[in-house]
Design a protein around this motif. Structure first.
Motif, mmCIF file in Angstrom:
data_model
loop_
_atom_site.group_PDB
_atom_site.id
_atom_site.type_symbol
_atom_site.label_atom_id
_atom_site.label_comp_id
_atom_site.label_asym_id
_atom_site.label_seq_id
_atom_site.Cartn_x
_atom_site.Cartn_y
_atom_site.Cartn_z
ATOM 1 N N SER A 45 0.803 -1.227 0.000
ATOM 2 C CA SER A 45 0.000 0.000 0.000
ATOM 3 C C SER A 45 0.832 1.271 0.000
ATOM 4 C CB SER A 45 -0.949 0.001 1.202
ATOM 5 O OG SER A 45 -0.222 -0.187 2.408
ATOM 6 N N PHE A 46 2.108 1.167 0.271
ATOM 7 C CA PHE A 46 2.958 2.348 0.296
ATOM 8 C C PHE A 46 3.654 2.607 -1.038
ATOM 9 C CE2 PHE A 46 2.130 3.192 4.556
ATOM 10 C CZ PHE A 46 2.174 2.019 5.278
ATOM 11 N N ASP A 47 3.462 1.719 -1.963
ATOM 12 C CA ASP A 47 4.140 1.847 -3.242
ATOM 13 C C ASP A 47 3.105 2.049 -4.339
ATOM 14 O OD1 ASP A 47 6.468 -0.267 -5.130
ATOM 15 O OD2 ASP A 47 5.687 1.750 -5.472
ATOM 16 N N GLU A 48 2.894 3.308 -4.715
ATOM 17 C CA GLU A 48 1.883 3.600 -5.717
ATOM 18 C C GLU A 48 2.449 3.709 -7.127
ATOM 19 O OE1 GLU A 48 -0.547 6.722 -3.132
ATOM 20 O OE2 GLU A 48 -1.665 6.043 -4.886
ATOM 21 N N GLN A 49 3.685 3.361 -7.273
ATOM 22 C CA GLN A 49 4.268 3.406 -8.607
ATOM 23 C C GLN A 49 3.638 2.344 -9.485
ATOM 24 O OE1 GLN A 49 8.486 3.097 -8.732
ATOM 25 N NE2 GLN A 49 8.822 5.195 -8.088
ATOM 26 N N ASN A 50 3.365 2.720 -10.709
ATOM 27 C CA ASN A 50 2.862 1.730 -11.659
ATOM 28 C C ASN A 50 3.983 0.760 -12.015
ATOM 29 O OD1 ASN A 50 0.345 2.909 -11.684
ATOM 30 N ND2 ASN A 50 0.849 4.238 -13.411
ATOM 31 N N GLU A 51 3.587 -0.428 -12.369
ATOM 32 C CA GLU A 51 4.581 -1.454 -12.708
ATOM 33 C C GLU A 51 4.287 -2.016 -14.081
ATOM 34 O OE1 GLU A 51 6.043 -3.706 -9.676
ATOM 35 O OE2 GLU A 51 6.780 -5.359 -10.898
ATOM 36 N N ILE A 52 5.346 -2.269 -14.803
ATOM 37 C CA ILE A 52 5.224 -2.850 -16.139
ATOM 38 C C ILE A 52 6.114 -4.084 -16.206
ATOM 39 C CG2 ILE A 52 5.618 -2.513 -18.609
ATOM 40 C CD1 ILE A 52 5.213 0.482 -18.147
ATOM 41 N N GLY A 87 6.729 -6.620 -19.295
ATOM 42 C CA GLY A 87 6.422 -7.056 -20.648
ATOM 43 C C GLY A 87 5.135 -6.419 -21.151
ATOM 44 N N ARG A 88 4.172 -7.254 -21.505
ATOM 45 C CA ARG A 88 2.888 -6.734 -21.994
ATOM 46 C C ARG A 88 1.913 -6.411 -20.859
ATOM 47 N NH1 ARG A 88 -0.139 -10.033 -24.118
ATOM 48 N NH2 ARG A 88 0.860 -12.009 -23.530
ATOM 49 N N TYR A 89 2.326 -6.733 -19.644
ATOM 50 C CA TYR A 89 1.457 -6.521 -18.483
ATOM 51 C C TYR A 89 1.829 -5.217 -17.782
ATOM 52 C CZ TYR A 89 0.326 -11.569 -18.689
ATOM 53 O OH TYR A 89 -0.082 -12.823 -19.066
ATOM 54 N N SER A 90 0.809 -4.503 -17.322
ATOM 55 C CA SER A 90 1.063 -3.329 -16.498
ATOM 56 C C SER A 90 -0.040 -3.209 -15.460
ATOM 57 C CB SER A 90 1.157 -2.057 -17.353
ATOM 58 O OG SER A 90 -0.064 -1.820 -18.014
ATOM 59 N N TRP A 91 0.344 -2.592 -14.352
ATOM 60 C CA TRP A 91 -0.597 -2.445 -13.250
ATOM 61 C C TRP A 91 -0.638 -0.995 -12.801
ATOM 62 C CZ3 TRP A 91 2.593 -6.573 -13.954
ATOM 63 C CH2 TRP A 91 1.982 -7.829 -14.018
ATOM 64 N N ASN A 92 -1.836 -0.512 -12.544
ATOM 65 C CA ASN A 92 -2.047 0.867 -12.108
ATOM 66 C C ASN A 92 -2.701 0.846 -10.728
ATOM 67 O OD1 ASN A 92 -3.965 3.347 -11.863
ATOM 68 N ND2 ASN A 92 -2.433 3.941 -13.366
ATOM 69 N N PHE A 93 -1.950 1.305 -9.726
ATOM 70 C CA PHE A 93 -2.426 1.307 -8.346
ATOM 71 C C PHE A 93 -2.765 2.739 -7.965
ATOM 72 C CE2 PHE A 93 -3.234 0.690 -4.151
ATOM 73 C CZ PHE A 93 -2.205 0.824 -3.236
ATOM 74 N N GLN A 94 -4.017 2.991 -7.567
ATOM 75 C CA GLN A 94 -4.421 4.331 -7.142
ATOM 76 C C GLN A 94 -5.131 4.229 -5.799
ATOM 77 O OE1 GLN A 94 -6.602 6.478 -10.149
ATOM 78 N NE2 GLN A 94 -4.744 6.872 -11.328
ATOM 79 N N LYS A 95 -4.458 4.665 -4.766
ATOM 80 C CA LYS A 95 -5.053 4.612 -3.431
ATOM 81 C C LYS A 95 -6.257 5.526 -3.333
ATOM 82 C CE LYS A 95 -2.553 4.280 0.342
ATOM 83 N NZ LYS A 95 -1.458 4.435 1.332
ATOM 84 N N SER A 96 -6.241 6.640 -4.052
ATOM 85 C CA SER A 96 -7.333 7.615 -3.950
ATOM 86 C C SER A 96 -8.670 7.023 -4.381
ATOM 87 C CB SER A 96 -7.019 8.851 -4.801
ATOM 88 O OG SER A 96 -6.863 8.483 -6.168
ATOM 89 N N THR A 97 -8.613 6.072 -5.290
ATOM 90 C CA THR A 97 -9.849 5.425 -5.750
ATOM 91 C C THR A 97 -9.914 3.955 -5.325
ATOM 92 O OG1 THR A 97 -8.769 4.920 -7.862
ATOM 93 C CG2 THR A 97 -10.100 6.930 -7.751
ATOM 94 N N SER A 98 -8.956 3.544 -4.488
ATOM 95 C CA SER A 98 -8.910 2.144 -4.016
ATOM 96 C C SER A 98 -8.996 1.166 -5.187
ATOM 97 C CB SER A 98 -10.052 1.862 -3.029
ATOM 98 O OG SER A 98 -9.919 2.660 -1.882
#
Lengths: 115, 116
Positions: free
Chosen positions: B53-60, B62-73
């Motif tokens: 929960s302390f790491d809001e950096q997006n991660e990529i 290969g073809r996969y990526s993840w978008n973490f936004q605490k503001s919108t859970s």
């Protein structure tokens, strides 16, 4: 291959019977988790053991019990089976307990069919 | 109470399309962990990613990526240039930190079908 083994792969039994599902964790892993996947309930956590001791309990029925043995393998016992117990039962293992440092690696599952 | 919601039950795309799988979570904890798992037709659960929960950096990856936004859970998962082999059920999961047993609370899953 996650390194977690589960036996048997498939199990068909009748209502009222008792079955035992077996799980061998990855080499070096001390934690074992059991999950149930059913169409009705989705994926649900049942119970966790760490180095032979129970650490956490989820929505596990009283008819179900589990244990972890000194060699770290675990068994999930399901008794007085009902039709609704038909599901895919997963075992997962991790090095320690806690999500902070340890990913859970899942076995292939045991598909239980109660007729 | 902790809860994970994957509102998309099924998604169907044509190969090479981009697709985003949504995940919304609820927790009162300030420290928690989020996961994505893939369940291909063979049935096993394959770990894809863990995020605290302390790491809001997006991660990529290969073809996969993840978008973490605490503001919108939310912890959304995007597959770029989808392939038929991506066809599977994808689960988002949450793990509480207090007590920190590591037990996972799963969403209901999103079935992704990628057509050739």
């Amino acid at each position: 291959d996650s390194g977690v083994t589960q036996t048997p792969k498939h199990l068909i039994t009748a209502t009222g019977q008792r079955v035992t599902l077996r799980c061998s964790p990855r080499s070096g892993d001390l934690s074992v988790y059991w999950y149930q996947q059913s169409l009705d309930q989705g994926l649900q956590f049942l119970i966790q053991y760490y180095n032979g001791e129970e650490r956490a309990k989820g929505n596990i029925l009283e008819r179900f019990s589990a244990q972890q043995f000194p060699d770290l393998h675990s068994e999930l016992n399901l008794s007085s089976l009902e039709l609704g117990d038909s599901a895919l039962y997963f075992c997962a293992s991790s090095e320690g307990f806690g999500a902070a440092s340890y990913e859970q690696y899942f076995g292939p599952g045991t598909r239980l069919t109660v007729t | 109470a902790q809860k994970v919601t994957q509102a998309q039950t099924e998604i169907s795309v044509v190969e090479k399309e981009d697709v985003t799988l949504d995940c919304v979570y609820e927790t009162r904890d300030t420290t928690y962990y989020l996961f994505w798992y893939k369940q291909p037709p063979s049935g096993e659960l394959v770990f894809l990613i863990r995020r605290n929960s302390f790491d809001e950096q997006n991660e990529i990856s290969g073809r996969y990526s993840w978008n973490f936004q605490k503001s919108t859970s939310s912890f959304n998962f995007t597959i770029t240039a989808s392939q038929v082999v991506d066809s599977a059920v994808y689960f988002c999961a949450l793990s509480e930190a207090p007590g920190n047993t590591g037990k996972l609370i799963f969403g209901q899953g999103t079935t992704l079908q990628v057509k050739p």
